[in-house]
Design a protein around this motif. Structure first.
Motif, PDB file in Angstrom:
ATOM      1  N   VAL A 133      25.974  20.718  31.162  1.00 51.63           N
ATOM      2  CA  VAL A 133      27.291  20.908  30.559  1.00 51.63           C
ATOM      3  C   VAL A 133      28.399  20.545  31.543  1.00 51.63           C
ATOM      4  CG1 VAL A 133      28.885  22.633  29.648  1.00 51.63           C
ATOM      5  CG2 VAL A 133      26.502  22.634  28.913  1.00 51.63           C
ATOM      6  N   VAL A 134      28.259  20.967  32.788  1.00 53.40           N
ATOM      7  CA  VAL A 134      29.264  20.642  33.800  1.00 53.40           C
ATOM      8  C   VAL A 134      29.357  19.130  33.998  1.00 53.40           C
ATOM      9  CG1 VAL A 134      29.823  20.820  36.252  1.00 53.40           C
ATOM     10  CG2 VAL A 134      29.094  22.851  34.994  1.00 53.40           C
ATOM     11  N   THR A 135      28.228  18.461  34.014  1.00 59.54           N
ATOM     12  CA  THR A 135      28.226  17.001  34.156  1.00 59.54           C
ATOM     13  C   THR A 135      28.962  16.340  32.996  1.00 59.54           C
ATOM     14  OG1 THR A 135      26.116  17.073  35.319  1.00 59.54           O
ATOM     15  CG2 THR A 135      26.766  14.960  34.371  1.00 59.54           C
ATOM     16  N   PHE A 136      28.668  16.811  31.765  1.00 62.98           N
ATOM     17  CA  PHE A 136      29.350  16.261  30.595  1.00 62.98           C
ATOM     18  C   PHE A 136      30.854  16.478  30.676  1.00 62.98           C
ATOM     19  CE2 PHE A 136      31.313  17.324  26.502  1.00 62.98           C
ATOM     20  CZ  PHE A 136      31.224  16.089  25.869  1.00 62.98           C
ATOM     21  N   SER A 137      31.270  17.673  31.090  1.00 64.44           N
ATOM     22  CA  SER A 137      32.701  17.971  31.143  1.00 64.44           C
ATOM     23  C   SER A 137      33.410  17.109  32.189  1.00 64.44           C
ATOM     24  CB  SER A 137      32.922  19.460  31.436  1.00 64.44           C
ATOM     25  OG  SER A 137      32.465  19.803  32.739  1.00 64.44           O
ATOM     26  N   ILE A 138      32.758  16.879  33.324  1.00 66.33           N
ATOM     27  CA  ILE A 138      33.365  16.043  34.363  1.00 66.33           C
ATOM     28  C   ILE A 138      33.480  14.595  33.886  1.00 66.33           C
ATOM     29  CG2 ILE A 138      33.032  15.093  36.668  1.00 66.33           C
ATOM     30  CD1 ILE A 138      31.737  17.746  37.457  1.00 66.33           C
ATOM     31  N   VAL A 139      32.387  14.095  33.288  1.00 69.70           N
ATOM     32  CA  VAL A 139      32.407  12.714  32.791  1.00 69.70           C
ATOM     33  C   VAL A 139      33.427  12.561  31.662  1.00 69.70           C
ATOM     34  CG1 VAL A 139      31.042  10.939  31.620  1.00 69.70           C
ATOM     35  CG2 VAL A 139      30.037  12.257  33.490  1.00 69.70           C
ATOM     36  N   GLY A 140      33.443  13.518  30.722  1.00 69.12           N
ATOM     37  CA  GLY A 140      34.376  13.445  29.601  1.00 69.12           C
ATOM     38  C   GLY A 140      35.822  13.495  30.035  1.00 69.12           C
ATOM     39  N   TYR A 141      36.126  14.316  31.033  1.00 66.99           N
ATOM     40  CA  TYR A 141      37.503  14.422  31.516  1.00 66.99           C
ATOM     41  C   TYR A 141      37.904  13.203  32.339  1.00 66.99           C
ATOM     42  CZ  TYR A 141      41.684  16.427  33.605  1.00 66.99           C
ATOM     43  OH  TYR A 141      42.978  16.659  33.996  1.00 66.99           O
ATOM     44  N   SER A 142      36.928  12.495  32.910  1.00 62.90           N
ATOM     45  CA  SER A 142      37.239  11.363  33.793  1.00 62.90           C
ATOM     46  C   SER A 142      37.588  10.094  33.029  1.00 62.90           C
ATOM     47  CB  SER A 142      36.047  11.082  34.717  1.00 62.90           C
ATOM     48  OG  SER A 142      35.734  12.225  35.497  1.00 62.90           O
ATOM     49  N   PHE A 143      37.183  10.003  31.755  1.00 67.11           N
ATOM     50  CA  PHE A 143      37.482   8.792  30.978  1.00 67.11           C
ATOM     51  C   PHE A 143      38.963   8.728  30.637  1.00 67.11           C
ATOM     52  CE2 PHE A 143      32.906   8.695  29.259  1.00 67.11           C
ATOM     53  CZ  PHE A 143      32.558   7.707  30.170  1.00 67.11           C
ATOM     54  N   PRO A 144      39.652   7.629  30.939  1.00 71.34           N
ATOM     55  CA  PRO A 144      41.016   7.450  30.414  1.00 71.34           C
ATOM     56  C   PRO A 144      40.974   7.360  28.896  1.00 71.34           C
ATOM     57  CG  PRO A 144      40.537   5.887  32.183  1.00 71.34           C
ATOM     58  CD  PRO A 144      39.241   6.532  31.812  1.00 71.34           C
ATOM     59  N   VAL A 145      41.910   8.014  28.232  1.00 69.02           N
ATOM     60  CA  VAL A 145      41.849   8.105  26.779  1.00 69.02           C
ATOM     61  C   VAL A 145      41.986   6.732  26.123  1.00 69.02           C
ATOM     62  CG1 VAL A 145      44.333   8.548  26.524  1.00 69.02           C
ATOM     63  CG2 VAL A 145      42.732   9.380  24.791  1.00 69.02           C
ATOM     64  N   PHE A 146      42.806   5.833  26.712  1.00 65.41           N
ATOM     65  CA  PHE A 146      42.971   4.518  26.098  1.00 65.41           C
ATOM     66  C   PHE A 146      41.690   3.692  26.256  1.00 65.41           C
ATOM     67  CE2 PHE A 146      44.367   4.107  30.488  1.00 65.41           C
ATOM     68  CZ  PHE A 146      43.752   2.939  30.915  1.00 65.41           C
ATOM     69  N   TRP A 147      40.990   3.851  27.387  1.00 65.41           N
ATOM     70  CA  TRP A 147      39.735   3.126  27.611  1.00 65.41           C
ATOM     71  C   TRP A 147      38.675   3.610  26.628  1.00 65.41           C
ATOM     72  CZ3 TRP A 147      34.740   4.381  29.064  1.00 65.41           C
ATOM     73  CH2 TRP A 147      33.951   3.330  29.525  1.00 65.41           C
ATOM     74  N   LEU A 148      38.622   4.924  26.440  1.00 69.93           N
ATOM     75  CA  LEU A 148      37.652   5.486  25.502  1.00 69.93           C
ATOM     76  C   LEU A 148      37.929   4.992  24.084  1.00 69.93           C
ATOM     77  CD1 LEU A 148      35.274   7.496  25.574  1.00 69.93           C
ATOM     78  CD2 LEU A 148      36.896   9.300  24.992  1.00 69.93           C
ATOM     79  N   ALA A 149      39.203   4.929  23.717  1.00 70.68           N
ATOM     80  CA  ALA A 149      39.559   4.454  22.383  1.00 70.68           C
ATOM     81  C   ALA A 149      39.166   2.996  22.181  1.00 70.68           C
ATOM     82  CB  ALA A 149      41.067   4.625  22.164  1.00 70.68           C
ATOM     83  N   LEU A 150      39.382   2.176  23.194  1.00 67.27           N
ATOM     84  CA  LEU A 150      39.009   0.765  23.086  1.00 67.27           C
ATOM     85  C   LEU A 150      37.499   0.590  22.978  1.00 67.27           C
ATOM     86  CD1 LEU A 150      41.492  -0.789  25.680  1.00 67.27           C
ATOM     87  CD2 LEU A 150      41.635  -0.897  23.191  1.00 67.27           C
ATOM     88  N   ILE A 151      36.732   1.402  23.718  1.00 70.30           N
ATOM     89  CA  ILE A 151      35.272   1.355  23.616  1.00 70.30           C
ATOM     90  C   ILE A 151      34.827   1.723  22.198  1.00 70.30           C
ATOM     91  CG2 ILE A 151      33.131   2.433  24.384  1.00 70.30           C
ATOM     92  CD1 ILE A 151      34.267   0.433  26.361  1.00 70.30           C
ATOM     93  N   PHE A 152      35.457   2.742  21.628  1.00 71.20           N
ATOM     94  CA  PHE A 152      35.134   3.140  20.264  1.00 71.20           C
ATOM     95  C   PHE A 152      35.429   2.017  19.276  1.00 71.20           C
ATOM     96  CE2 PHE A 152      35.738   7.986  21.048  1.00 71.20           C
ATOM     97  CZ  PHE A 152      34.483   8.025  21.644  1.00 71.20           C
ATOM     98  N   ILE A 153      36.569   1.363  19.456  1.00 66.90           N
ATOM     99  CA  ILE A 153      36.937   0.279  18.537  1.00 66.90           C
ATOM    100  C   ILE A 153      35.939  -0.868  18.634  1.00 66.90           C
ATOM    101  CG2 ILE A 153      38.659  -1.529  18.144  1.00 66.90           C
ATOM    102  CD1 ILE A 153      40.809   0.512  18.800  1.00 66.90           C
ATOM    103  N   ILE A 154      35.594  -1.247  19.867  1.00 68.86           N
ATOM    104  CA  ILE A 154      34.648  -2.354  20.052  1.00 68.86           C
ATOM    105  C   ILE A 154      33.281  -2.012  19.465  1.00 68.86           C
ATOM    106  CG2 ILE A 154      33.370  -3.667  21.799  1.00 68.86           C
ATOM    107  CD1 ILE A 154      35.871  -3.465  23.575  1.00 68.86           C
ATOM    108  N   THR A 155      32.832  -0.767  19.697  1.00 74.94           N
ATOM    109  CA  THR A 155      31.485  -0.379  19.280  1.00 74.94           C
ATOM    110  C   THR A 155      31.396  -0.100  17.779  1.00 74.94           C
ATOM    111  OG1 THR A 155      31.104   0.592  21.468  1.00 74.94           O
ATOM    112  CG2 THR A 155      29.588   1.223  19.691  1.00 74.94           C
ATOM    113  N   PHE A 156      32.234   0.820  17.295  1.00 73.80           N
ATOM    114  CA  PHE A 156      32.068   1.319  15.937  1.00 73.80           C
ATOM    115  C   PHE A 156      32.851   0.526  14.886  1.00 73.80           C
ATOM    116  CE2 PHE A 156      31.344   5.010  18.725  1.00 73.80           C
ATOM    117  CZ  PHE A 156      30.061   5.340  18.331  1.00 73.80           C
TER     118      PHE A 156
END
Length: 343
Positions: A133-156
């Protein structure tokens, strides 16, 4: 309790006055014509310029201009856009519900996922579940929100084509704007296939919500985990363990409520981050909220819209933050009073 409420109301009023003052002064620092920056109207003649200057009291002292600005804000006269020439009150009221809707979706997801997982991690402190859980929280908080959104757009959206790429609902559904909240407006609108409209609106909201909620969920996990660990080390918890109660019984009876109380002020401090992330996501997904409106206003140098939009966003963050802070302090004070009475 009354004194605490009065103190927070005074704090809110004082901060609002400072925000309004800063908003009032912004046009004086914008480039270009001061009259156009304030009114949103470019004078076409000298007579029109004089009339506008008199209307906005630019021929009088700055104090009279400030009082007029406050009067206009309170009356709902927020000026006009220098680009579209539309009433800014109407434009803001059209965009604001979309932003609040996305904030609400993200908070619901983060609350019902982040807090239970954080509690579980705190109860399973220093075991493989906690480390994961701690690993997930660190990784999730480290992603820039705009980068995550672009990955979602490209993938899904582009590759898998599972979800729509932009907007709140397909243009084929003619949903009348009544409240600004799309799900409520679908219910109130007289359209043929309500079920299909609901499904389409939910599909449009999935990716923006997850993009914002990922970071917020990671924060909620960290806050709730830390709170549970602190609470479970208290003396009254250790005393309950010595009486033979199980960890589940102790947590449900004593730990759960006490672990929630310290989380509220921490969440209040993160509201500005949440709303900022929502405004970024609105631009990427073409979500018609106030963040998208502000970005377009900046691109088009629409200074009246920038001034009003920034003030509205600041007021929303202020009111929500101080309200949550007051609620958390009130809970703390009630808890302390009960403990003193018991003692």
């Amino acid at each position: 309790m009354i004194k605490l409420l009065i103190r927070y109301i005074n704090l809110m009023v004082a901060t609002i006055l400072v925000l309004v003052l800063l908003s009032f002064l912004l046009p004086f620092f914008f480039p270009g014509d001061l009259l156009t920056n304030i009114s949103g109207i470019t004078p076409q003649s000298e007579q029109q310029r004089i009339a506008l200057e008199q209307a906005f009291k630019l021929d009088q002292s700055i104090f009279q201009q400030f009082f007029l600005y406050i009067e206009n804000l309170l009356s709902g006269n927020w000026g006009v856009s220098s680009v579209t020439q539309l009433n800014l009150t109407d434009e803001i009221m059209l965009a604001l519900p979309a932003t609040l809707e996305l904030v609400m979706y993200s908070l619901i997801v983060a609350t019902f996922i982040g807090i239970p997982i954080g509690f579980l991690s705190g109860l399973k402190h220093h075991n493989p579940i906690d480390f994961s859980v701690v690993t997930f929280s660190i990784v999730g908080y480290s992603f820039p929100v705009f980068w995550l959104a672009l990955i979602f757009i490209i993938t899904f959206c582009l590759q898998l084509q599972w979800l729509p790429i932009s907007g709140r609902i397909d243009l084929l559904f003619e949903v009348q704007h009544q409240t600004g909240f799309i799900l409520i407006d679908i219910f109130l609108s007289d359209i043929g296939d309500t079920k299909a409209a609901y499904i389409d609106a939910i599909r449009h909201a999935i990716l923006p919500t997850i993009a914002v909620a990922t970071i917020t969920t990671a924060l909620f996990i960290r806050f709730s985990r830390r709170s549970v660990i602190d609470v479970m080390q208290k003396d009254y918890i250790i005393a309950a363990k010595s009486r033979g109660f199980t960890q589940s019984q102790i947590f449900l009876k004593h730990g759960f409520k006490n672990a929630l109380i310290p989380i509220l002020p921490l969440l209040a401090l993160q509201l500005s981050t949440l709303i900022t992330n929502v405004m970024i996501i609105e631009t990427i997904f073409s979500w018609p909220g106030i963040g998208n409106l502000l970005i377009q206003a900046i691109y088009q140098q629409d200074y009246p819209a920038i001034r009003v939009g920034m003030l509205v966003v600041a007021l929303i963050v202020l009111v929500l933050t101080i309200s949550l802070e007051y609620v958390s302090r009130a809970f703390d004070k009630t808890k302390d009073d009960k403990e003193r009475a018991a003692f």
